[in-house]
Enzyme design. Structure first.
Site, PDB file in Angstrom:
ATOM      1  N   ASP A 222       0.864  -1.379   0.059  1.00  0.00           N
ATOM      2  CA  ASP A 222       0.091   0.151   0.009  1.00  0.00           C
ATOM      3  C   ASP A 222       0.781   1.184   0.145  1.00  0.00           C
ATOM      4  O   ASP A 222       2.132   1.014   0.274  1.00  0.00           O
ATOM      5  CB  ASP A 222      -0.939   0.143   0.987  1.00  0.00           C
ATOM      6  CG  ASP A 222      -2.147   0.883   1.136  1.00  0.00           C
ATOM      7  OD1 ASP A 222      -2.413   1.293   0.166  1.00  0.00           O
ATOM      8  OD2 ASP A 222      -2.646   1.421   2.201  1.00  0.00           O
ATOM      9  N   GLU A 225       2.897   4.626  -4.106  1.00  0.00           N
ATOM     10  CA  GLU A 225       2.787   5.533  -5.433  1.00  0.00           C
ATOM     11  C   GLU A 225       4.228   6.194  -5.716  1.00  0.00           C
ATOM     12  O   GLU A 225       4.673   6.341  -6.855  1.00  0.00           O
ATOM     13  CB  GLU A 225       1.817   6.695  -5.405  1.00  0.00           C
ATOM     14  CG  GLU A 225       0.334   6.042  -5.568  1.00  0.00           C
ATOM     15  CD  GLU A 225      -0.152   5.262  -4.334  1.00  0.00           C
ATOM     16  OE1 GLU A 225      -1.042   4.487  -4.315  1.00  0.00           O
ATOM     17  OE2 GLU A 225       0.356   5.802  -3.264  1.00  0.00           O
ATOM     18  N   ASP A 296      -8.793   3.472  -2.905  1.00  0.00           N
ATOM     19  CA  ASP A 296      -9.685   3.905  -1.686  1.00  0.00           C
ATOM     20  C   ASP A 296     -10.761   4.289  -2.409  1.00  0.00           C
ATOM     21  O   ASP A 296     -11.028   5.585  -2.387  1.00  0.00           O
ATOM     22  CB  ASP A 296      -8.971   4.834  -0.771  1.00  0.00           C
ATOM     23  CG  ASP A 296      -7.743   3.944   0.078  1.00  0.00           C
ATOM     24  OD1 ASP A 296      -7.759   2.733  -0.159  1.00  0.00           O
ATOM     25  OD2 ASP A 296      -6.894   4.616   0.480  1.00  0.00           O
TER      26      ASP A 296
END
Length: 581
Positions: A222, A225, A296
Site C-alpha cells: 500500500d 505511489e 480507496d
C-alpha cells in the site's frame, strides 16, 4: 498503464506508450479528427500492436508486457478486511469465529497497518499479539490465511534495524544535495527505499522473509505511489533507474512496480509457493508480479457503477487479477449497496470486502437478515465456481485474456456492445448484468448472438436482443451460453488445494465440451509438467468422452450433472482411463 485499444474502419489496434513520465491522453476533445498523446519528458517510445480481432490485440500486448502467472488457487476465495481488525489478536479471532458461525466461506483475513509496532515495516506489535507466529498458525488450522499490509515508508528511527541498515548501505532516495530525503507517512518521519536499484530490491526481498517465517500468506503493498503526508515528493528528488541516477519525475510511475517486483521475488525465494502480492500502484507489466485493487473507493452508488468499466479496462490492460473494495472503503455503506456490490463483484478474481476505520461495520452479518442470507448465497455460488475461475487463469497464461471482460472483447462485430458498460462476461461462457442503481428491481439485459439460458431458472432466450429481467435484491441477472459445461465444486468454507479426489461438472443444455486444468494449486511443480488436462465432451446422444492428459495424480472420481441425471466415472489406474460406474 499507458495503453490504448481502438478500432478504425472495423479493424482493431493497440498503442502502448512505454514512457514512465507523467503523460496525457486526449481522445478527441481537442479535435474529433485525431487522438493526442503527450508526456512531460522522455523518449517517444511506443508500440503499435496489431491483431485480427480485439482478443488478439490483448494477447499480443500481454505477450509484450507479461501475463498474470497462475495464482495459488485459494487466492480466488473470499477475503475479509477492515482498517483495522489488526489492532489485536482478539479482534481478528472474533471476525474468524463470526465467519464460521454464520456459514460464510472465507479464505483470507487482511491485517491493515495497526498490526505493526509503531507502523515500522517488517515488525509485529507484541502488546496485543502474544505470539504472532503461533496465532497465524492457529488461524491456518481454522482455514484462514493472514495477509499483512506493508508500506514503503521506513520509519526514521535510529534504533530501528531496517532504518539503520538502509542508511548504512545508502538504500534510500536522496535530495539533490545528496542528503537522505525525509517525508511523513504513517510512522511519522520516514524515508523511501530506492527500488530502482537491484541491490535495494534484493534487500527488501530479504526482509520479506520475516513475514514468510511467521506464516503469512503474502504481502499487501500500500501507499506505494509513493504516497506522502507532508506534500508531494518533488520531481527532482534523486531516484535510480537501474544503475543510472534519475529523478522522481521519471520513477514515480514505476515505483510501485519495482516494489512489487522485490516483494514477489522475496515471497518466491523464501516460501517456495506462487507469490500472492496485492498492490495499489502499478505500471504496465506489474501483472507479472502482483494483483491490483482499484484503491480507496467510497460507499457510493457512483463508485459501484465504476466497478464494471474499471475491471474490464484493467483486464484488457493485462491485469487479469484485480478487484475493488466491496461495499466501499470510505463513508458508510447500506445493506442494499453492500449486496449489490457483492453481486457485481462476485466474479472479480480478487474478492475482498474492505472498509476504513471510522465507518460503519460492513461485515456480512452487520445488517442482519436478509442481508446475511443473500451474502451467503453469493459466496457459496463463488465457491462452486472456483475451479471455473482457475481454469480461466490457466487459459489466461496462454492467451493473456482476462477473466472478467467487456462484451466487446467476445463480440467485437456487435456495435451494440461497444460502449456497453453495465454488463460483462466471465470468460466465454457467463454473461453478468448486475443492478448498480439504488432501488432498482428490474433491468434491461442485452444478450448478444447465440442462445442463452437464465442461470437460475433455465429459461431460454435467443440472442441479438434486449430482455427485461426481474432483479429483486437477492437476484443477480446471470446468463450462460446454451450447451456449456462448467466445473461445479463442492460446498466448502475454504479452499483446500489438497482436496483433489472428486470433481463435478454441470451441463447447461444437451451437449458441450470443456477443457479443465488441475494441479496442486500452490507451488511451481506445474512448470515441470506436473498437471492434468481433462477434455470432457458430451454429445447430443448423451454419450460422454472423458480424457485425461497429464501426470500421475488425477481425480479418483468425475461426476457429470445434466438434465438426464447424475453420472459417475472412476479412474482406472491400470488403463489410465475413466470408466462409467
Amino acid at each position: 498503464i499507458p495503453f490504448l485499444i481502438g478500432m478504425k474502419n472495423g479493424l482493431p489496434y493497440g498503442l502502448f506508450f512505454d514512457n514512465s513520465y507523467k503523460s496525457h491522453f486526449d481522445l478527441g476533445k481537442e479535435n474529433s479528427n485525431y487522438y493526442f498523446y503527450s508526456a512531460v519528458q522522455g523518449n517517444l517510445d511506443y508500440y503499435v500492436i496489431g491483431g485480427k480481432d480485439l482478443k488478439e490485440v490483448v494477447s499480443n500486448y500481454t505477450y509484450l508486457t507479461g501475463r498474470v502467472p497462475l495464482p495459488q488457487k485459494w487466492t480466488l476465495g473470499y477475503q475479509q478486511s477492515r482498517w483495522s481488525y489488526s489492532v489485536s489478536q482478539k479482534e481478528v479471532q472474533q471476525i474468524a469465529d463470526k465467519l464460521r458461525e454464520n456459514d460464510l466461506p472465507c479464505d483470507v483475513i487482511h491485517l491493515d497497518i495497526d498490526y505493526m509496532d509503531g507502523y515500522r515495516v517488517f515488525t509485529w506489535r507484541k502488546d496485543n499479539y502474544q505470539d504472532p507466529k503461533k496465532f497465524v498458525q492457529k488461524m491456518r488450522k481454522e482455514g484462514f490465511r493472514i495477509m499483512p499490509i506493508i508500506d514503503p515508508g521506513v520509519k526514521l528511527d535510529k534504533n530501528y534495524p531496517i532504518y539503520q541498515e538502509g542508511i548504512k548501505k545508502g538504500y534510500f532516495v536522496k535530495n539533490p544535495d545528496g542528503s537522505v530525503y525525509v517525508n511523513k507517512v504513517w510512522p511519522g518521519d520516514a524515508v523511501y527505499p530506492d527500488f530502482g536499484r537491484k541491490e535495494v530490491r534484493d534487500w527488501w526481498a530479504k526482509n520479506v522473509k520475516y513475514l514468510v517465517d511467521i506464516g503469512t500468506c503474502g504481502v499487501w503493498n500500500d501507499m506505494n505511489e509513493p504516497a506522502s503526508f507532508n506534500g508531494a515528493l518533488p520531481d527532482d528528488i534523486a531516484f535510480s533507474d537501474g544503475k543510472q541516477r534519475s529523478t522522481h519525475a521519471k520513477m514515480h510511475n514505476v515505483y510501485g512496480h519495482n516494489m512489487d517486483k522485490a516483494t514477489y521475488e522475496g515471497l518466491k525465494k523464501y516460501s517456495g509457493k506462487r507469490p500472492y502480492v496485492i498492490t495499489r500502484a502499478a505500471y504496465a507489466g506489474t501483472q507479472k508480479y502482483s494483483t491490483v485493487w482499484t484503491g480507496d473507493n467510497q460507499s457510493l452508488w457512483g463508485h459501484l457503477q465504476m466497478l464494471i468499466p474499471q475491471m474490464c479496462n484493467l483486464g484488457m490492460s493485462g491485469f487479469a487479477f484485480a478487484g475493488t473494495d466491496i461495499g466501499g472503503f470510505g463513508a458508510d455503506t447500506t445493506s442494499e449497496l453492500l449486496i449489490r456490490w457483492l453481486e457485481a463483484a462476485i466474479f472479480s478474481p480478487l474478492l475482498r470486502n474492505h472498509a476504513s476505520v471510522g465507518t460503519r461495520a460492513q461485515e456480512p452479518w452487520s445488517f442482519g437478515q436478509p442481508t446475511l442470507e443473500i451474502y451467503r448465497k453469493y459466496l457459496k455460488l463463488r465457491y462452486h465456481l472456483i475451479s471455473y475461475l482457475y481454469d480461466n487463469f490457466y487459459q489466461e497464461t496462454k492467451t493473456g485474456l482476462p477473466i472478467m471482460r467487456p462484451l466487446v472483447l467476445n463480440f467485437p462485430k456487435d456495435r451494440k456492445v461497444r460502449t456497453l458498460n453495465d454488463e460483462f462476461m466471465v470468460g466465454d461462457d457467463l454473461l453478468v448484468a448486475p443492478v448498480v442503481t439504488e432501488g432498482q428491481t428490474e433491468r434491461a439485459v442485452y444478450l448478444p448472438k447465440g442462445d442463452w439460458l437464465d442461470f437460475w431458472t433455465g429459461s431460454e432466450y435467443a440472442g441479438n436482443t434486449s430482455i427485461l429481467v426481474k432483479a429483486g435484491l437477492d437476484k443477480l441477472p446471470l446468463f450462460i451460453e446454451k450447451n456449456t459445461i462448467l466445473p461445479w465444486d463442492e460446498s466448502s468454507n475454504h479452499i483446500d488445494p489438497k482436496k483433489n479426489d472428486v470433481i463435478t461438472f454441470r451441463l447447461f443444455g444437451d451437449h458441450g465440451n470443456y477443457i479443465h486444468y488441475q494441479d496442486d494449486g500452490e507451488d511451481f511443480a506445474y512448470q515441470n509438467g506436473q498437471f492434468n488436462l481433462y477434455k470432457i465432451t458430451i454429445s447430443q446422444k448423451n454419450t460422454v468422452e472423458l480424457t485425461n492428459f497429464g501426470y500421475n495424480c488425477p481425480y479418483k472420481k468425475v461426476v457429470l450433472l445434466s438434465e438426464n441425471g447424475r453420472q459417475e466415472f472412476i479412474f482406472d489406474q491400470k488403463n489410465k482411463t475413466y470408466k462409467l460406474v
